[in-house]
Structure formats: structure tokens, C-alpha cells
Design a protein around this motif. Structure first.
Motif, PDB file in Angstrom:
ATOM      1  N   SER A 177      -7.663  -9.853   7.343  1.00  0.00           N
ATOM      2  CA  SER A 177      -8.657 -10.797   7.831  1.00  0.00           C
ATOM      3  C   SER A 177      -8.006 -12.005   8.497  1.00  0.00           C
TER       4      SER A 177
ATOM      5  N   ARG B  36      -5.618   4.726  14.854  1.00  0.00           N
ATOM      6  CA  ARG B  36      -5.661   4.333  13.431  1.00  0.00           C
ATOM      7  C   ARG B  36      -5.790   2.811  13.291  1.00  0.00           C
TER       8      ARG B  36
ATOM      9  N   SER C  34      -7.655  -0.457  14.317  1.00  0.00           N
ATOM     10  CA  SER C  34      -8.924  -0.873  14.897  1.00  0.00           C
ATOM     11  C   SER C  34      -9.216  -2.296  14.454  1.00  0.00           C
ATOM     12  N   GLY C  35     -10.183  -2.894  15.107  1.00  0.00           N
ATOM     13  CA  GLY C  35     -10.517  -4.260  14.749  1.00  0.00           C
ATOM     14  C   GLY C  35     -11.961  -4.553  15.061  1.00  0.00           C
TER      15      GLY C  35
ATOM     16  N   GLN D 121      -5.738   3.079   3.417  1.00  0.00           N
ATOM     17  CA  GLN D 121      -6.158   2.247   4.529  1.00  0.00           C
ATOM     18  C   GLN D 121      -6.126   0.790   4.080  1.00  0.00           C
ATOM     19  N   VAL D 122      -6.097  -0.110   5.056  1.00  0.00           N
ATOM     20  CA  VAL D 122      -5.997  -1.524   4.729  1.00  0.00           C
ATOM     21  C   VAL D 122      -6.825  -2.340   5.725  1.00  0.00           C
ATOM     22  N   THR D 123      -7.383  -3.429   5.240  1.00  0.00           N
ATOM     23  CA  THR D 123      -8.137  -4.359   6.094  1.00  0.00           C
ATOM     24  C   THR D 123      -7.535  -5.742   5.965  1.00  0.00           C
TER      25      THR D 123
ATOM     26  N   SER E 131      -5.931   2.710   9.230  1.00  0.00           N
ATOM     27  CA  SER E 131      -6.250   3.853   8.377  1.00  0.00           C
ATOM     28  C   SER E 131      -5.041   4.790   8.288  1.00  0.00           C
TER      29      SER E 131
ATOM     30  N   LYS F  20       0.843  -1.182   0.000  1.00  0.00           N
ATOM     31  CA  LYS F  20       0.000   0.000   0.000  1.00  0.00           C
ATOM     32  C   LYS F  20       0.886   1.242   0.000  1.00  0.00           C
TER      33      LYS F  20
ATOM     34  N   GLU G  75     -11.330  -9.044  11.769  1.00  0.00           N
ATOM     35  CA  GLU G  75     -10.644  -8.160  10.826  1.00  0.00           C
ATOM     36  C   GLU G  75      -9.941  -7.068  11.618  1.00  0.00           C
ATOM     37  N   MET G  76      -8.811  -6.618  11.102  1.00  0.00           N
ATOM     38  CA  MET G  76      -8.206  -5.427  11.654  1.00  0.00           C
ATOM     39  C   MET G  76      -8.024  -4.417  10.525  1.00  0.00           C
ATOM     40  N   ASN G  77      -8.169  -3.183  10.862  1.00  0.00           N
ATOM     41  CA  ASN G  77      -8.114  -2.098   9.898  1.00  0.00           C
ATOM     42  C   ASN G  77      -7.052  -1.094  10.336  1.00  0.00           C
TER      43      ASN G  77
END
Lengths: 112, 114
Positions: free
Chosen positions: B22, B63, B65-66, B18-20, B79, B13, B75-77
């Protein structure tokens, strides 16, 4: 503030000899300690653990020693085998929250 | 039993995106923990979810989060990605989250931020 320290980034040992990996901790609330082993491109896998009520725990070729007064634990591998080449992580936990605090890891290389 | 699976395995990236990520735990496991691994830093705990609730949280900025779904998948995100977010992200599952000798890790997602 590193609460769990593995001061040797790498260790090289002859096959058949003893490998000793060390770990120091600073938090006296830690009462459960674990060693994990990690191969490249894989997640860590549990190896052996010890509770603070013991000073030694043995499982086959692997023995963990705990010295609470020195806040030090060590993992002994006897005899060392080529398949033991991996990164070894020490981790500690206080049963109050079960959160694992990890050391930076020691890369063990077993030479033929 | 199938092991812990993480997708994707590799991700590239750019800063600001942002990225997700799994994680599918072992069947029957209700606890999922996330860790960040960077060279020389060991595994840094991000957060733990149990039965869809965040039960424990590490010292990471907001930034990160999950969430956890009713089937225990998590999932974790991240941003507004920064260069320093480049790392291996590992998830681990266990039945209840209190038996660390029964915590199983996935192979990780390698995130590179350019």
C-alpha cells in the motif's frame, strides 16, 4: 538493454575535495535528466535536474553537466561533505511519455 | 505536509503466495508511480496511476498489478510470488506525474520471498 548506465558502483572521495559522478545514456530521445540521492532505509530524494537545451545547471555545491554529443552527464559536488555519503541515481526521461529510466546507482563515500 | 507512506515496511512471503503493498501519497497529489529496486539494477518502473487510471506501464509480467482509489491511495499486488520478486518496492507521488523534480518517494517496502 540498459538505456541509462552508471558504470561506477562506488566512489570514495576525501572530505573537502570534488566528487564527480558519471552517467551515460543511449536513447537520443531523452531530453530531461535528473539526479536523485538515496540514504539507507529512505526513498530517493530529488537533487538536481537538467534539460537537454542546457549544458550546465548549478545549485549550490551541486552542478550537473550535460554533453549531448557524447550522451554523457556528470554530477559535480564541491566541496564534498560527510553528509553527501549516499547512493546517487541518474535518471532520464523523454517528454513524450514522462517515464523515468534509472541508472543502477553509484555509492558515494566521503572519507573524513 | 505528511510525506509518502508505504505499508508494510517489511514483508516475508514464500513462493507461490501473493502480496499487496500500500502507498498513501502526499495530500493533493494525484499521481502515484511504483518502482522495483534490486541490487545493481537501479529502479525499474512498474506502473503509474493518475486519477484512478493506469497511465503508464513498465515491462513487468501480468503477475504485477495495481490500482488507485478515489483518495489517490494506491495498492500494488504481486501474485504467484517468485524468488526473483525479492526487492525494495518504492512508490512515488507527484501532483500531476509530469514534474519529476517534484516527485516524492516513500521509504519503500522490503519484500523477501523464500
Amino acid at each position: 538493454d540498459q538505456q541509462v548506465k552508471q558504470n561506477s558502483p562506488s566512489l570514495s572521495v576525501q572530505e573537502g575535495r570534488i566528487s564527480i559522478l558519471n552517467c551515460d545514456y543511449t536513447n537520443s530521445m531523452f531530453d530531461y535528466f535528473l539526479w536523485y540521492k538515496k540514504y539507507p532505509a529512505e526513498g530517493p530524494t530529488f537533487l538536481i535536474s537538467i534539460s537537454s537545451i542546457k549544458d550546465k545547471n548549478e545549485d549550490g555545491r551541486f552542478t550537473v553537466f550535460l554533453n549531448k554529443s557524447a550522451k554523457h552527464l556528470s554530477l559535480h559536488i564541491v566541496p564534498s561533505q560527510p553528509g553527501d555519503s549516499a547512493v546517487y541515481f541518474c535518471a532520464a526521461s523523454a517528454r513524450s511519455n514522462y517515464q523515468l529510466i534509472w541508472g543502477a546507482g553509484t555509492k558515494l563515500i566521503i572519507k573524513p | 505536509k505528511a510525506g509518502v507512506t508505504q505499508t508494510p515496511r517489511y514483508l516475508i512471503k514464500t513462493r507461490g503466495q501473493q502480496v499487496t503493498l500500500s502507498c498513501s501519497p502526499i495530500s493533493g497529489h494525484r499521481s502515484v508511480s511504483w518502482y522495483q529496486q534490486t541490487p545493481g539494477q537501479g529502479l525499474q518502473f512498474l506502473f503509474e496511476y493518475f486519477s484512478e487510471t493506469q497511465r503508464n506501464k513498465g515491462n513487468f509480467p501480468g503477475r504485477f498489478s495495481g490500482r488507485q482509489f478515489s483518495n489517490s491511495r494506491s495498492e500494488m499486488n504481486v501474485s504467484t510470488l517468485e524468488l526473483g520478486d525479492s526487492a525494495l518496492y518504492l512508490c512515488a507521488s507527484s501532483a500531476t506525474g509530469t514534474e519529476y523534480n517534484e516527485q516524492f518517494f516513500g521509504p519503500g517496502t522490503r519484500l523477501t520471498v523464500l
